[in-house]
Scaffold this motif. Structure first.
Motif, PDB file in Angstrom:
ATOM      1  N   LEU A   1       0.836  -1.207   0.000  1.00 18.14           N
ATOM      2  CA  LEU A   1       0.000   0.000   0.000  1.00 18.14           C
ATOM      3  C   LEU A   1       0.869   1.254   0.000  1.00 18.14           C
ATOM      4  CD1 LEU A   1      -2.646  -1.174   2.628  1.00 18.14           C
ATOM      5  CD2 LEU A   1      -2.968  -0.989   0.146  1.00 18.14           C
ATOM      6  N   PRO A   2       1.518   1.529  -1.131  1.00 14.79           N
ATOM      7  CA  PRO A   2       2.352   2.731  -1.186  1.00 14.79           C
ATOM      8  C   PRO A   2       1.494   3.995  -1.169  1.00 14.79           C
ATOM      9  CG  PRO A   2       2.192   1.738  -3.362  1.00 14.79           C
ATOM     10  CD  PRO A   2       1.501   0.803  -2.394  1.00 14.79           C
ATOM     11  N   GLY A   3       2.081   5.067  -0.707  1.00 14.93           N
ATOM     12  CA  GLY A   3       1.394   6.354  -0.753  1.00 14.93           C
ATOM     13  C   GLY A   3       0.492   6.620   0.425  1.00 14.93           C
ATOM     14  N   VAL A   4       0.565   5.781   1.473  1.00 17.84           N
ATOM     15  CA  VAL A   4      -0.239   6.012   2.659  1.00 17.84           C
ATOM     16  C   VAL A   4       0.676   6.352   3.830  1.00 17.84           C
ATOM     17  CG1 VAL A   4      -2.023   4.407   1.856  1.00 17.84           C
ATOM     18  CG2 VAL A   4      -0.314   3.621   3.505  1.00 17.84           C
ATOM     19  N   GLU A   5       0.111   6.981   4.834  1.00 17.55           N
ATOM     20  CA  GLU A   5       0.844   7.273   6.057  1.00 17.55           C
ATOM     21  C   GLU A   5       0.448   6.237   7.099  1.00 17.55           C
ATOM     22  OE1 GLU A   5       0.997  10.690   9.541  1.00 17.55           O
ATOM     23  OE2 GLU A   5       0.172  11.205   7.571  1.00 17.55           O
ATOM     24  N   TRP A   6       1.425   5.527   7.640  1.00 17.04           N
ATOM     25  CA  TRP A   6       1.158   4.515   8.667  1.00 17.04           C
ATOM     26  C   TRP A   6       1.206   5.165  10.038  1.00 17.04           C
ATOM     27  CZ3 TRP A   6      -0.420  -0.401   7.842  1.00 17.04           C
ATOM     28  CH2 TRP A   6      -0.409  -0.831   6.512  1.00 17.04           C
ATOM     29  N   CYS A   7       0.265   4.812  10.882  1.00 18.53           N
ATOM     30  CA  CYS A   7       0.135   5.417  12.203  1.00 18.53           C
ATOM     31  C   CYS A   7       0.283   4.355  13.290  1.00 18.53           C
ATOM     32  CB  CYS A   7      -1.215   6.113  12.319  1.00 18.53           C
ATOM     33  SG  CYS A   7      -1.408   7.451  11.112  1.00 18.53           S
ATOM     34  N   ALA A   8       0.581   4.815  14.500  1.00 17.39           N
ATOM     35  CA  ALA A   8       0.828   3.919  15.626  1.00 17.39           C
ATOM     36  C   ALA A   8      -0.442   3.403  16.282  1.00 17.39           C
ATOM     37  CB  ALA A   8       1.694   4.621  16.665  1.00 17.39           C
ATOM     38  N   ASN A   9      -1.559   4.097  16.070  1.00 20.23           N
ATOM     39  CA  ASN A   9      -2.823   3.663  16.668  1.00 20.23           C
ATOM     40  C   ASN A   9      -3.992   4.308  15.927  1.00 20.23           C
ATOM     41  OD1 ASN A   9      -3.434   6.290  17.967  1.00 20.23           O
ATOM     42  ND2 ASN A   9      -1.675   5.761  19.259  1.00 20.23           N
ATOM     43  N   ALA A  10      -5.191   3.907  16.277  1.00 22.51           N
ATOM     44  CA  ALA A  10      -6.395   4.385  15.582  1.00 22.51           C
ATOM     45  C   ALA A  10      -6.609   5.880  15.766  1.00 22.51           C
ATOM     46  CB  ALA A  10      -7.617   3.612  16.059  1.00 22.51           C
ATOM     47  N   LEU A  11      -6.372   6.394  16.965  1.00 20.67           N
ATOM     48  CA  LEU A  11      -6.587   7.825  17.201  1.00 20.67           C
ATOM     49  C   LEU A  11      -5.586   8.674  16.427  1.00 20.67           C
ATOM     50  CD1 LEU A  11      -7.548   7.949  20.985  1.00 20.67           C
ATOM     51  CD2 LEU A  11      -9.045   8.054  18.981  1.00 20.67           C
ATOM     52  N   GLU A  12      -4.378   8.189  16.285  1.00 20.38           N
ATOM     53  CA  GLU A  12      -3.389   8.917  15.476  1.00 20.38           C
ATOM     54  C   GLU A  12      -3.824   8.923  14.008  1.00 20.38           C
ATOM     55  OE1 GLU A  12       1.117   8.286  13.847  1.00 20.38           O
ATOM     56  OE2 GLU A  12       0.789   7.807  15.963  1.00 20.38           O
ATOM     57  N   ALA A  13      -4.325   7.806  13.528  1.00 21.90           N
ATOM     58  CA  ALA A  13      -4.802   7.736  12.137  1.00 21.90           C
ATOM     59  C   ALA A  13      -5.967   8.697  11.929  1.00 21.90           C
ATOM     60  CB  ALA A  13      -5.212   6.313  11.778  1.00 21.90           C
ATOM     61  N   ALA A  14      -6.814   8.841  12.940  1.00 21.16           N
ATOM     62  CA  ALA A  14      -8.018   9.675  12.825  1.00 21.16           C
ATOM     63  C   ALA A  14      -7.744  11.162  13.024  1.00 21.16           C
ATOM     64  CB  ALA A  14      -9.054   9.211  13.845  1.00 21.16           C
ATOM     65  N   LYS A  15      -6.556  11.519  13.477  1.00 19.34           N
ATOM     66  CA  LYS A  15      -6.256  12.923  13.768  1.00 19.34           C
ATOM     67  C   LYS A  15      -6.510  13.793  12.536  1.00 19.34           C
ATOM     68  CE  LYS A  15      -2.628  15.877  15.739  1.00 19.34           C
ATOM     69  NZ  LYS A  15      -3.161  17.054  15.195  1.00 19.34           N
ATOM     70  N   ASP A  16      -7.448  14.734  12.677  1.00 15.69           N
ATOM     71  CA  ASP A  16      -7.807  15.687  11.629  1.00 15.69           C
ATOM     72  C   ASP A  16      -8.368  15.041  10.353  1.00 15.69           C
ATOM     73  OD1 ASP A  16      -7.070  17.877  13.230  1.00 15.69           O
ATOM     74  OD2 ASP A  16      -4.979  17.680  12.614  1.00 15.69           O
ATOM     75  N   ALA A  17      -8.830  13.802  10.455  1.00 10.73           N
ATOM     76  CA  ALA A  17      -9.393  13.120   9.285  1.00 10.73           C
ATOM     77  C   ALA A  17     -10.806  13.617   8.998  1.00 10.73           C
ATOM     78  CB  ALA A  17      -9.419  11.605   9.511  1.00 10.73           C
ATOM     79  N   ASP A  18     -11.148  13.615   7.731  1.00  9.27           N
ATOM     80  CA  ASP A  18     -12.503  13.948   7.301  1.00  9.27           C
ATOM     81  C   ASP A  18     -13.434  12.754   7.447  1.00  9.27           C
ATOM     82  OD1 ASP A  18     -12.124  16.743   6.169  1.00  9.27           O
ATOM     83  OD2 ASP A  18     -10.549  15.625   5.139  1.00  9.27           O
ATOM     84  N   ALA A  19     -12.867  11.552   7.404  1.00 11.01           N
ATOM     85  CA  ALA A  19     -13.647  10.328   7.530  1.00 11.01           C
ATOM     86  C   ALA A  19     -12.785   9.230   8.115  1.00 11.01           C
ATOM     87  CB  ALA A  19     -14.164   9.880   6.162  1.00 11.01           C
ATOM     88  N   ALA A  20     -13.442   8.301   8.796  1.00 13.06           N
ATOM     89  CA  ALA A  20     -12.785   7.077   9.268  1.00 13.06           C
ATOM     90  C   ALA A  20     -13.508   5.904   8.628  1.00 13.06           C
ATOM     91  CB  ALA A  20     -12.846   6.970  10.790  1.00 13.06           C
ATOM     92  N   VAL A  21     -12.737   4.935   8.151  1.00 14.16           N
ATOM     93  CA  VAL A  21     -13.292   3.773   7.464  1.00 14.16           C
ATOM     94  C   VAL A  21     -12.771   2.509   8.145  1.00 14.16           C
ATOM     95  CG1 VAL A  21     -13.469   2.547   5.269  1.00 14.16           C
ATOM     96  CG2 VAL A  21     -13.233   5.041   5.283  1.00 14.16           C
TER      97      VAL A  21
END
Length: 161
Positions: free
Chosen positions: A79-99
């Motif tokens: 999955l190139p071109g994505v930012e990997w995060c340490a946890n769900a809340l970090e991934a959701a930081k300032d996100a427009d949507a969560a999937v």
């Protein structure tokens, strides 16, 4: 062969569901993807829906932030071109949507109010029916899920189909 084609069409439709939740375009939007493995409790990426859905979102201009409890080691190369995060809340930081793409128990245990607070937007697209619709909406989400029977009290709005 037919089953494979139908499965791929379903994955493409799920990417479209994310787009519709964001006003029919993911361009310049941040999308938090929770789970990329084929199923929970494994790092197996074979036939994972994320391998179709995530690249489509990236190709259509989304900034995709990903968290998976075990999938990073195999997922980074796939999955190139994505930012990997340490946890769900970090991934959701300032996100427009969560999937939600994989039904990890870790996601079931998420504090939905904390998840919503971390995000900029309100769209929660639950493609694995991890959350209770009433709890998600009480946390402030515009919640969308799939596959719930019509008589179920947890019925979700099907306007996004």
């Amino acid at each position: 062969e037919q089953v494979g084609r139908v499965n791929d069409e379903r994955k493409i439709a799920m990417a479209g569901r994310v787009e519709r939740a964001l006003g029919c375009s993911v361009a310049d939007k941040t999308v938090a993807v929770l789970g990329v493995t084929f199923k929970p409790n494994t790092d197996d990426m074979r036939e994972a829906p994320s391998l179709v859905i995530v690249p489509m979102l990236v190709e259509r201009g989304a900034k995709v932030r990903v968290f998976d409890p075990q999938g990073r080691s195999h997922g980074e190369a796939l999955l190139p071109g994505v930012e990997w995060c340490a946890n769900a809340l970090e991934a959701a930081k300032d996100a427009d949507a969560a999937v939600v793409l994989t039904e990890w128990n870790e996601f079931r245990a998420l504090d939905l109010k904390a998840l919503r607070k971390a995000m900029r937007g309100t769209a929660l697209i639950d493609l694995r029916n991890v959350f209770n619709v009433r709890e998600a909406e009480a946390a402030g989400f515009a919640y969308s899920a799939i596959g719930r029977p019509a008589g179920d009290r947890m019925l979700v709005r099907y306007s996004m189909l």
